[in-house]
Design a protein around this motif. Structure first.
Motif, PDB file in Angstrom:
ATOM      1  N   ALA A  62      46.902  79.127  62.733  1.00 52.29           N
ATOM      2  CA  ALA A  62      45.754  79.874  62.216  1.00 52.29           C
ATOM      3  C   ALA A  62      46.085  80.464  60.851  1.00 52.29           C
ATOM      4  CB  ALA A  62      45.383  80.988  63.188  1.00 52.29           C
ATOM      5  N   GLU A  63      47.368  80.843  60.684  1.00 48.01           N
ATOM      6  CA  GLU A  63      47.767  81.480  59.440  1.00 48.01           C
ATOM      7  C   GLU A  63      47.625  80.521  58.248  1.00 48.01           C
ATOM      8  OE1 GLU A  63      49.219  81.906  62.352  1.00 48.01           O
ATOM      9  OE2 GLU A  63      49.388  84.079  62.616  1.00 48.01           O
ATOM     10  N   ALA A  64      48.081  79.271  58.420  1.00 49.10           N
ATOM     11  CA  ALA A  64      47.940  78.307  57.325  1.00 49.10           C
ATOM     12  C   ALA A  64      46.468  77.993  57.072  1.00 49.10           C
ATOM     13  CB  ALA A  64      48.712  77.024  57.633  1.00 49.10           C
TER      14      ALA A  64
ATOM     15  N   GLN B 240      50.847  87.250  59.325  1.00 50.75           N
ATOM     16  CA  GLN B 240      50.471  86.975  60.709  1.00 50.75           C
ATOM     17  C   GLN B 240      49.051  87.504  60.938  1.00 50.75           C
ATOM     18  OE1 GLN B 240      52.823  85.539  62.939  1.00 50.75           O
ATOM     19  NE2 GLN B 240      54.226  85.406  61.189  1.00 50.75           N
ATOM     20  N   LEU B 241      48.312  86.878  61.847  1.00 55.46           N
ATOM     21  CA  LEU B 241      46.949  87.338  62.135  1.00 55.46           C
ATOM     22  C   LEU B 241      46.919  88.797  62.550  1.00 55.46           C
ATOM     23  CD1 LEU B 241      45.247  84.398  64.072  1.00 55.46           C
ATOM     24  CD2 LEU B 241      45.228  84.892  61.615  1.00 55.46           C
ATOM     25  N   ARG B 259      43.654  78.433  65.977  1.00 57.74           N
ATOM     26  CA  ARG B 259      43.343  78.051  64.594  1.00 57.74           C
ATOM     27  C   ARG B 259      41.856  78.231  64.293  1.00 57.74           C
ATOM     28  NH1 ARG B 259      46.236  74.697  60.485  1.00 57.74           N
ATOM     29  NH2 ARG B 259      44.808  73.273  59.451  1.00 57.74           N
ATOM     30  N   ALA B 260      41.022  78.042  65.325  1.00 59.49           N
ATOM     31  CA  ALA B 260      39.574  78.143  65.104  1.00 59.49           C
ATOM     32  C   ALA B 260      39.119  79.573  64.828  1.00 59.49           C
ATOM     33  CB  ALA B 260      38.831  77.581  66.314  1.00 59.49           C
ATOM     34  N   THR B 261      39.892  80.565  65.292  1.00 58.72           N
ATOM     35  CA  THR B 261      39.444  81.956  65.148  1.00 58.72           C
ATOM     36  C   THR B 261      39.243  82.373  63.700  1.00 58.72           C
ATOM     37  OG1 THR B 261      41.731  82.785  65.173  1.00 58.72           O
ATOM     38  CG2 THR B 261      40.580  82.732  67.280  1.00 58.72           C
ATOM     39  N   VAL B 262      40.027  81.802  62.796  1.00 64.79           N
ATOM     40  CA  VAL B 262      39.949  82.263  61.405  1.00 64.79           C
ATOM     41  C   VAL B 262      38.702  81.759  60.704  1.00 64.79           C
ATOM     42  CG1 VAL B 262      42.455  82.436  61.249  1.00 64.79           C
ATOM     43  CG2 VAL B 262      41.311  80.368  60.407  1.00 64.79           C
ATOM     44  N   ALA B 263      37.987  80.834  61.356  1.00 68.54           N
ATOM     45  CA  ALA B 263      36.755  80.311  60.763  1.00 68.54           C
ATOM     46  C   ALA B 263      35.515  80.913  61.405  1.00 68.54           C
ATOM     47  CB  ALA B 263      36.729  78.779  60.881  1.00 68.54           C
ATOM     48  N   SER B 285      53.759  83.789  65.482  1.00 67.47           N
ATOM     49  CA  SER B 285      52.937  83.266  66.565  1.00 67.47           C
ATOM     50  C   SER B 285      52.284  81.931  66.243  1.00 67.47           C
ATOM     51  CB  SER B 285      51.842  84.282  66.909  1.00 67.47           C
ATOM     52  OG  SER B 285      52.402  85.545  67.176  1.00 67.47           O
ATOM     53  N   GLY B 286      52.185  81.601  64.974  1.00 70.92           N
ATOM     54  CA  GLY B 286      51.543  80.336  64.598  1.00 70.92           C
ATOM     55  C   GLY B 286      52.411  79.118  64.863  1.00 70.92           C
TER      56      GLY B 286
END
Lengths: 324, 324
Positions: A62-64, B240-241, B259-263, B285-286
């Motif tokens: 998610a970070e990238a 980090q998130l 990964r989807a959370t950031v969108a 965590s990534g």
């Protein structure tokens, strides 16, 4: 025996969390432990990725994804602001430029454009990286990559945020141009990949420039000059230094010296303001060196371990010689 | 035998260039080949970094240095613009917020500030990473990290561009506040590290908040609320998130879901515009998952290999049975 070695190496890579994982992570949600490596000959060698962290980060984290969205967002904002204000500043270095004293191709009345690298800048080569991992390739396989360039279009994805940024800029009258080291003979495959990722249309010779378009091979400056002769290039994006200027290849190539080039006084202010970098810890010229190259001598800390017991106490711990 | 395995693993990691290295690199300047691994027992185990690429990238590459400079540059520009215009917008999520519908702590007349993570955001822990590598640690060593927090200050460096950005913002009246998961009992070490990196002064309880300051352990939201009660937080930065919101820890933790959370629609526009991400492919965590987690099923390309010879030709290649 090699199979066993490979199995062990892979199991340890997948199973071992980062040494520093817990440092800043929230309370761990435990991952299922990898099966213990078998000590007899497995039926076929499992994949043994030598560097899974880079791959986990770039393609999975998610970070990238957030970092890449951030870069597309600021690139689009940066270009939009110039388009709105009408104050255009080109960011392609002029042929007589140096890194210490950068000069830029003037824009005149040329229409606005941005110039983007393709692989791991505009698109993620998911299929090729998956195949590299499963095939356990230790060196670059030119033939496999050639087949990927020709036939991999359905197996790529846009980098997160790319489509939104390019759609926005095209709406505002900015031409999107790709400058890639994919082979000119595979232009159809490159066009197909960009189209499949939703980033097209890209047309070879018009909005897509490739290795083989001129006599300079993988050097991109010639193609950049060709583009800058037709367009006012307001921004460039890439994951490698050579996506911005070939001058970086003439600088010293040691780890510390190479890292220092991006802080040259004439260059330091371009990052995030005309030159936009995408993350790529998976391949490229930046991935080199061992511990002594990467870590400066005066930063090479060694953990002293727990405090030693006082001398008197230590004395008592010396085992007495056994009588025979 | 373990020593031999370790030696082999390390030699292959250091010697093997990325499978895709040549893809976009300029004509290679060859690296000296690593010595062939010895097959007898070496005097002591050499370091065997399981994931050298992430380390090479973050601590050694010019590209990561440029990317980090870019992030500091745009953070400082973003904050400066609000300070200059007087239109302050806080970026700390309010306690009743969700990721799908983010709400922010209002700024009122509070003085402007930025909130920064420390490790691998503001400073690079060069000494600790060097030690991890040389000690060949496979899991996080709490005791070694505790000694690092206490005594490592002289072995850190600022992330590239951090000092320039923080100096600029402080000059413009912005308070710089650090929110870290280093231990509150080691506050003196954290202050010393930030000061040694040229990023201070940081004072515990005023401009430095740590794990142990409240009852929530490594969760940072409580500390963020404490800070946002006193300041208008115009920007946050982290690798980090959880440096942005603890809400990310309540989302599904699989690779694709995370990964989807950031969108998420409410969140996607914050990256590069209030929330600023620093690269870290070394820990966190990534970094999780194997090939099937990282690469979506429909992107799992396999190289078909060279074209098969036509059937007639293949026929002729079947070796005739040898007469006995």
């Amino acid at each position: 025996m090699n199979h066993v070695l490979t199995a062990l190496a892979f199991a340890s890579l997948v199973a071992a969390p980062s040494a520093a994982l817990a440092r800043k992570a929230p309370p761990a949600r435990s991952q299922p432990a990898a099966a213990a490596p078998k000590t007899y000959f497995p039926p076929e060698p499992p994949p043994a990725p030598p560097q899974l962290h880079g791959i986990q980060y770039l393609y999975g984290s998610a970070e990238a994804a957030a970092l890449t969205r951030q870069t597309w967002r600021i690139l689009a904002d940066f270009v939009d602001e110039q388009v709105a204000s009408g104050t255009h500043k080109g960011v392609v270095l002029a042929p007589d430029s140096t890194l210490a004293n950068p000069q830029f191709v003037p824009c005149g009345d040329k229409p606005p454009a941005i110039v983007l690298d393709v692989d791991e800048t505009s698109i993620l080569n998911l299929g090729a990286e998956y195949d590299d991992l499963l095939a356990n390739r230790k060196t670059f396989d030119e033939d496999a990559w050639d087949r990927w360039e020709k036939g991999g279009a359905a197996y790529v994805a846009p980098t997160p945020g790319a489509k939104e940024a390019l759609d926005r800029l095209r709406d505002h009258g900015v031409t999107v141009i790709f400058n890639s080291n994919r082979a000119a003979v595979n232009a159809a495959g490159a066009e197909a990949a960009l189209n499949a990722a939703g980033l097209g249309s890209a047309r070879h010779g018009e909005t897509l420039f490739l290795n083989g378009d001129d006599s300079r091979g993988s050097m991109k400056d010639g193609r950049r000059q060709t583009i800058a002769a037709r367009y006012c290039v307001l921004a460039m994006a890439g994951d490698q230094l050579v996506d911005f200027s070939d001058l970086f290849t003439t600088e010293p190539n040691g780890v510390a010296a190479r890292r220092a080039t991006v802080a040259y006084s004439g260059i330091a202010d371009l990052w995030g303001a005309g030159w936009f970098v995408m993350p790529n810890p998976v391949y490229g010229s930046g991935l080199q060196g061992g511990p002594d190259d990467i870590f400066p001598k005066d930063k090479q800390w060694r953990d002293p371990g727990p405090p030693k017991p006082p001398a008197s106490e230590a004395q008592t711990e010396i085992p007495a010689k056994k009588a025979k």
